[in-house]
Design a protein around this motif. Sequence first.
Motif, PDB file in Angstrom:
ATOM      1  N   LEU A 138       0.104  -5.358 -10.556  1.00 59.14           N
ATOM      2  CA  LEU A 138       1.563  -5.306 -10.447  1.00 59.14           C
ATOM      3  C   LEU A 138       2.005  -6.628  -9.841  1.00 59.14           C
ATOM      4  CD1 LEU A 138       3.457  -2.345  -8.865  1.00 59.14           C
ATOM      5  CD2 LEU A 138       3.539  -4.549  -7.722  1.00 59.14           C
ATOM      6  N   TYR A 139       3.088  -7.178 -10.320  1.00 58.92           N
ATOM      7  CA  TYR A 139       3.590  -8.386  -9.675  1.00 58.92           C
ATOM      8  C   TYR A 139       5.101  -8.322  -9.626  1.00 58.92           C
ATOM      9  CZ  TYR A 139       5.222 -10.596 -14.022  1.00 58.92           C
ATOM     10  OH  TYR A 139       5.897 -10.894 -15.172  1.00 58.92           O
ATOM     11  N   LEU A 140       5.666  -9.131  -8.775  1.00 59.78           N
ATOM     12  CA  LEU A 140       7.127  -9.131  -8.699  1.00 59.78           C
ATOM     13  C   LEU A 140       7.646 -10.402  -8.061  1.00 59.78           C
ATOM     14  CD1 LEU A 140       8.004  -8.422  -5.477  1.00 59.78           C
ATOM     15  CD2 LEU A 140       7.190  -6.192  -6.180  1.00 59.78           C
ATOM     16  N   THR A 141       8.903 -10.680  -8.369  1.00 57.54           N
ATOM     17  CA  THR A 141       9.625 -11.658  -7.588  1.00 57.54           C
ATOM     18  C   THR A 141      10.449 -10.856  -6.590  1.00 57.54           C
ATOM     19  OG1 THR A 141      11.333 -13.334  -7.524  1.00 57.54           O
ATOM     20  CG2 THR A 141      11.462 -11.794  -9.351  1.00 57.54           C
ATOM     21  N   LEU A 188       4.838 -11.473  -5.110  1.00 58.78           N
ATOM     22  CA  LEU A 188       3.477 -11.023  -4.810  1.00 58.78           C
ATOM     23  C   LEU A 188       2.786 -10.490  -6.050  1.00 58.78           C
ATOM     24  CD1 LEU A 188       3.432  -7.621  -4.765  1.00 58.78           C
ATOM     25  CD2 LEU A 188       4.708  -8.028  -2.685  1.00 58.78           C
ATOM     26  N   ILE A 189       1.462 -10.421  -5.928  1.00 63.50           N
ATOM     27  CA  ILE A 189       0.638  -9.732  -6.914  1.00 63.50           C
ATOM     28  C   ILE A 189      -0.112  -8.662  -6.132  1.00 63.50           C
ATOM     29  CG2 ILE A 189      -1.203  -9.946  -8.626  1.00 63.50           C
ATOM     30  CD1 ILE A 189      -0.701 -12.946  -8.690  1.00 63.50           C
ATOM     31  N   ALA A 190      -0.240  -7.470  -6.708  1.00 60.99           N
ATOM     32  CA  ALA A 190      -0.971  -6.418  -6.002  1.00 60.99           C
ATOM     33  C   ALA A 190      -1.843  -5.654  -6.992  1.00 60.99           C
ATOM     34  CB  ALA A 190       0.010  -5.469  -5.325  1.00 60.99           C
ATOM     35  N   THR A 191      -2.992  -5.265  -6.541  1.00 56.94           N
ATOM     36  CA  THR A 191      -3.926  -4.555  -7.417  1.00 56.94           C
ATOM     37  C   THR A 191      -4.890  -3.721  -6.583  1.00 56.94           C
ATOM     38  OG1 THR A 191      -5.614  -4.857  -9.130  1.00 56.94           O
ATOM     39  CG2 THR A 191      -5.495  -6.558  -7.450  1.00 56.94           C
ATOM     40  N   ASN A 192      -5.575  -2.799  -7.251  1.00 59.49           N
ATOM     41  CA  ASN A 192      -6.666  -2.084  -6.571  1.00 59.49           C
ATOM     42  C   ASN A 192      -8.029  -2.554  -7.064  1.00 59.49           C
ATOM     43  OD1 ASN A 192      -5.261  -0.437  -4.790  1.00 59.49           O
ATOM     44  ND2 ASN A 192      -4.728   1.002  -6.426  1.00 59.49           N
ATOM     45  N   HIS A 193      -8.031  -3.529  -7.975  1.00 57.88           N
ATOM     46  CA  HIS A 193      -9.300  -3.960  -8.572  1.00 57.88           C
ATOM     47  C   HIS A 193      -9.813  -5.222  -7.897  1.00 57.88           C
ATOM     48  CE1 HIS A 193      -8.884  -1.056 -11.851  1.00 57.88           C
ATOM     49  NE2 HIS A 193      -7.595  -1.370 -11.825  1.00 57.88           N
ATOM     50  N   ASP A 194     -10.963  -5.071  -7.317  1.00 53.65           N
ATOM     51  CA  ASP A 194     -11.543  -6.173  -6.568  1.00 53.65           C
ATOM     52  C   ASP A 194     -11.797  -7.407  -7.432  1.00 53.65           C
ATOM     53  OD1 ASP A 194     -12.152  -6.710  -3.909  1.00 53.65           O
ATOM     54  OD2 ASP A 194     -14.281  -6.843  -4.448  1.00 53.65           O
ATOM     55  N   THR A 195     -12.237  -7.176  -8.678  1.00 57.97           N
ATOM     56  CA  THR A 195     -12.561  -8.338  -9.529  1.00 57.97           C
ATOM     57  C   THR A 195     -11.311  -9.148  -9.836  1.00 57.97           C
ATOM     58  OG1 THR A 195     -12.484  -6.752 -11.328  1.00 57.97           O
ATOM     59  CG2 THR A 195     -14.662  -7.571 -10.698  1.00 57.97           C
ATOM     60  N   ARG A 217       0.853  -1.187   0.000  1.00 56.78           N
ATOM     61  CA  ARG A 217       0.000   0.000   0.000  1.00 56.78           C
ATOM     62  C   ARG A 217       0.894   1.244   0.000  1.00 56.78           C
ATOM     63  NH1 ARG A 217      -3.320  -1.138   4.720  1.00 56.78           N
ATOM     64  NH2 ARG A 217      -4.162  -2.892   3.552  1.00 56.78           N
ATOM     65  N   LEU A 218       1.895   1.180   0.867  1.00 60.59           N
ATOM     66  CA  LEU A 218       2.776   2.327   1.054  1.00 60.59           C
ATOM     67  C   LEU A 218       3.629   2.614  -0.176  1.00 60.59           C
ATOM     68  CD1 LEU A 218       3.167   3.571   3.980  1.00 60.59           C
ATOM     69  CD2 LEU A 218       5.476   2.604   3.833  1.00 60.59           C
ATOM     70  N   ILE A 219       4.184   1.558  -0.742  1.00 57.52           N
ATOM     71  CA  ILE A 219       5.164   1.760  -1.823  1.00 57.52           C
ATOM     72  C   ILE A 219       4.502   1.813  -3.194  1.00 57.52           C
ATOM     73  CG2 ILE A 219       7.176   0.739  -2.983  1.00 57.52           C
ATOM     74  CD1 ILE A 219       8.088  -0.208  -0.254  1.00 57.52           C
ATOM     75  N   PHE A 220       3.554   0.910  -3.423  1.00 54.79           N
ATOM     76  CA  PHE A 220       2.971   0.829  -4.769  1.00 54.79           C
ATOM     77  C   PHE A 220       1.575   1.440  -4.837  1.00 54.79           C
ATOM     78  CE2 PHE A 220       5.657  -3.144  -4.532  1.00 54.79           C
ATOM     79  CZ  PHE A 220       6.693  -2.630  -5.289  1.00 54.79           C
ATOM     80  N   GLY A 221       1.014   1.812  -3.679  1.00 54.11           N
ATOM     81  CA  GLY A 221      -0.343   2.354  -3.683  1.00 54.11           C
ATOM     82  C   GLY A 221      -1.387   1.312  -4.052  1.00 54.11           C
ATOM     83  N   LEU A 230      13.231   8.742  -5.328  1.00 53.97           N
ATOM     84  CA  LEU A 230      13.115   7.424  -5.952  1.00 53.97           C
ATOM     85  C   LEU A 230      11.757   6.817  -5.635  1.00 53.97           C
ATOM     86  CD1 LEU A 230      14.417   5.094  -7.510  1.00 53.97           C
ATOM     87  CD2 LEU A 230      15.389   4.286  -5.361  1.00 53.97           C
ATOM     88  N   SER A 231      11.300   6.951  -4.395  1.00 53.76           N
ATOM     89  CA  SER A 231       9.989   6.379  -4.008  1.00 53.76           C
ATOM     90  C   SER A 231       8.873   6.975  -4.844  1.00 53.76           C
ATOM     91  CB  SER A 231       9.679   6.657  -2.544  1.00 53.76           C
ATOM     92  OG  SER A 231      10.729   6.230  -1.758  1.00 53.76           O
ATOM     93  N   GLN A 232       8.970   8.288  -5.088  1.00 53.03           N
ATOM     94  CA  GLN A 232       7.904   8.914  -5.877  1.00 53.03           C
ATOM     95  C   GLN A 232       7.880   8.371  -7.303  1.00 53.03           C
ATOM     96  OE1 GLN A 232       9.218  12.830  -4.770  1.00 53.03           O
ATOM     97  NE2 GLN A 232       7.214  13.343  -3.913  1.00 53.03           N
ATOM     98  N   HIS A 233       9.060   8.184  -7.868  1.00 55.51           N
ATOM     99  CA  HIS A 233       9.098   7.622  -9.218  1.00 55.51           C
ATOM    100  C   HIS A 233       8.569   6.197  -9.235  1.00 55.51           C
ATOM    101  CE1 HIS A 233      10.820  10.913 -11.363  1.00 55.51           C
ATOM    102  NE2 HIS A 233      11.914  10.959 -10.625  1.00 55.51           N
ATOM    103  N   ILE A 234       8.927   5.422  -8.241  1.00 55.07           N
ATOM    104  CA  ILE A 234       8.423   4.042  -8.165  1.00 55.07           C
ATOM    105  C   ILE A 234       6.900   4.068  -8.169  1.00 55.07           C
ATOM    106  CG2 ILE A 234       8.212   2.045  -6.621  1.00 55.07           C
ATOM    107  CD1 ILE A 234      11.145   2.493  -5.814  1.00 55.07           C
TER     108      ILE A 234
END
Length: 928
Positions: free
Chosen positions: A259-262, A274-281, A98-102, A245-249
């Motif tokens: 968004l996903y990442l290793t 992880l996988i992260a999203t704001n979309h409930d569906t 939440r903090l880093i990727f929103g 850097l955080s703002q650009h990220i």
Amino acid sequence: MTSSTKDPGSIQWPKHISESYRLKIVQTLHKVPYDTRVRALKEADYNVLRLRSDHVYLDFATTRGNAGLTDKQLSALMIGDEAYAGSTNFYALEKTCRLIFGKELTIPVHQGRGAEHLILRALIKPGQRIITNGNLLTLKPLADTMGITIETLLSDDAFDSHSEQPWKADIPLERLKMSLESKDVGLVMISATLPHLGGQPLSLENLCECATLARQFHVPIVLDASMLASAAYLYSAIHPGKESLSQHIREYADQADILYLTGREDACCHTGGLIATNHDTFYKKFRDLVVLYEGLHTYGGQAGRDMQVLAQGLQDMCDPHYLDFRMRKLTYLARHLEKIGYRTYHPIALSGVLVDCHGLPTSLLPESDFSQDNSVSISSNLAALFYLVSGCRLRPLSSPLIPNHVDWLGIFVPRRCYTERQIDYLIESFLQLKRYRIAHPLQKKESDQAIPELIRYEVAETFITEYHDDFIPTFTPEPYFIKVVEPFKLTSPENRSKAIRKAGYNTFLLNSEDIYVDLLTDSGTAAMSNHQWARMIEVQESELGSEAFYLLNERGRDVLGFRYLLPTHQGRAAEHILSQTMIRKGQYVLNNMYFTTTREHQERAGGIFVDLIIDAAHDPRSSHPFKGDMDPQKLKQFIEAHEPTTIAYVCLETNVNMAGGQPISLATTKEISAICRYHHIPLIFDATRVAENAYLIKKREKPYAHWTIKQIIRELMSLGDGCTISAKKDALVNIGGILAVNDPVLYEHCTTLCMTFEGTPWCGGLASRDLAAMAVGLEEMCEYDYISSRVEQVHYLWSKVREAGIPVVEPAGGHAVFLDARTFLPHIPQEEFPAQRLAAAIYETSGVRGMERGLVSAGRDPLTGKHRPTKLELVRLTIPRRVYTYSHMDVVAEGVVEVFQQREHVKGLCLMYEAPTLRFFTARFELL
Ligand code: P71
């Protein structure tokens, strides 16, 4: 696209940038002998990616999952709550996303490919297409098995190693639009960098435009953020501005629906994703699938601890300081390779350097034309050859990662893992490589079914033409790599001025968080090794007859040779016990110079301290190779003038600290020992820095050039009757001391005092784990490669400072560089404490902390109450063991030089407060 053409590799860096961390735990590293390499390569069927990692000296095959952890990540490992559902670790991870990727909704997965798998299953049907810029390492095979087509869209520039285009991961928009118009595109998956192209980045503008297009066609846009910090860093390097850097990220992340990442790339984890999203569906679809393929939606196939480490790693990666250093290190590598005739891929990015195998020095390849139809790439041949030469593993890049017409050998540099010296070794190996030639190129083994990267090879006749003997680099790289680091920062000049004033111009009174490179002491500051930690965790805690004690006893006897060993909590405790046991009031104790605590304990036991060191020791400019020696003439004269019975013992310090880390020689010590034995005077060593002393004997005393470090230590100790040791120095521990003697009666007496002041004779007031660490440390200190890289690092700093014209104690010592403050600041009289002042000035200028070793340390004469006269007025820059690198040494030298250039403006100090004993610890001063 508003792209600038500035090459991040051409950015002007400050003269020296060092690692933004010090080493906290190191992993010992062993060279792999040539014969083993030959055998190992054959066993690996000539494919370096099939080599066992313990047959590899330095491994540059990948950056995935092999980073050095930060200390906070290490502690995160310990706070995994390992609950099956709803662990605190999951919530920590969710909060971080939440903090880093929103992104509000997070699904943990076991690794990046776990994320790709779920995303593909949840969002795309067989027969549909994925558009990507080519994160193909895992995506391609996965899509193949699922019947999904992958379309890689990249501009031709991407595979042109000469093009300086800074955004080689950008997707050509026209082609993207055409593809999207065909309606069968299910996903646009964009990677923030292309690791297989050395980490080439995606521009924020391109991502925005791709996202806009994808949305027009109602296709979700997925961002592979595994190396998002790297992309955002390169973006900020090219668009310098106020944004962090955080703002650009965050700006990149905002463009993605998913968004996903290793965690194994920029987050520096060894596993996790992880996988992260704001979309409930989307989230619901992933949640339904995660239970099937990964684990519950609140752990996703990761241990609780791994989620906690990932959360921490994501926070750590937002610090640009490390990336500054990394960029510089990779640029350094590429520039040097080019200088010695290898063509590398441009521009330089943050995964590593690619060597263009179509532009190799011709001497390497077979005299007959490297067959066009040989299906084994030059890079695979070269990787095998490079391994034979250097023991290092590189990675040949093959399709589907890159098209057939290119042939690159990748040098992927693991994060926070290797030092600049080790990179130098790599560069020297490339130089050495040019002395070899491939005689017969590799052939694919017939009917081999392995996947392309792991194909087995064979060679018809000999692989290389000649063997030019094992190559010896011109320097010793550190015989360890980095397992855990402790990040630090350089605070502002204002902050440093304030801090030193508050500390009363006494570097002992500074807070460590205000310090950049801490060279206060080499005492208790070492980085422990993986083996030490392993033993510490293994042993059982017990103060009665603990196994750790027996381990220490055995190793201690093996290394030192004394019959009885008593652990103490540190060196001064051993000195306390020994002095109280051996000195009768009014007896003399004869020393080679003094150490503060040693003399204090001798005097408190009623002894009269006498210094019989050779005269040269008091002259900073004398380059006598064994300035630590006691003068046998002075000893004889003293014994003649006084009865032997008036002498409690002779105390010989190895590698005399206060004289500048100067060694004693075996030849003179033999003489001293003979005199003592003749007169029945016990000879006790302060063997605190005996390994460094042994190394300097090996280097400077001819007859011992071929002896091992352990043999020299044993020979030296055999001349005495016992020793005290502060194990916080050469023995590589953070706490601990040793008292060792041969005489059983003396041992019994010491045991009694040990019980009173320290603890049981099996623990000496230490935890059993500390004894275990000490046992392993005693062994590690005798390893030649270790002790040589340790002492040579000190010599490196010494030479750098000296070459700049700065007055130093000659010759270079074993543990520290001593600046001669009298000559450095000739306008400050000794009563105004030039050394104290110089230490403070160096801190203020550079954040580097050293220590005064002069008038303040010498203290006052108990009889006259006057300052004890001392010829040496020094600042000691003491190098902790296995903690700092050569680039840190460069920064230190730069700081000292800066003070030197402004030395006339430096004023003296006046003493405001002093304690009655060992005043240097807490004395306070003000500027005159
Ligand atoms: C050093 C230290 C630590 C120290 C001690 C006192 C003042 C300032 C710094 C400690 C030594 C030593 C020798 C040769 C005994 C001790 C005491 N050196 N002998 O150099 O160098 O050991 O600290 O474990 O009690 O910074 P201990």
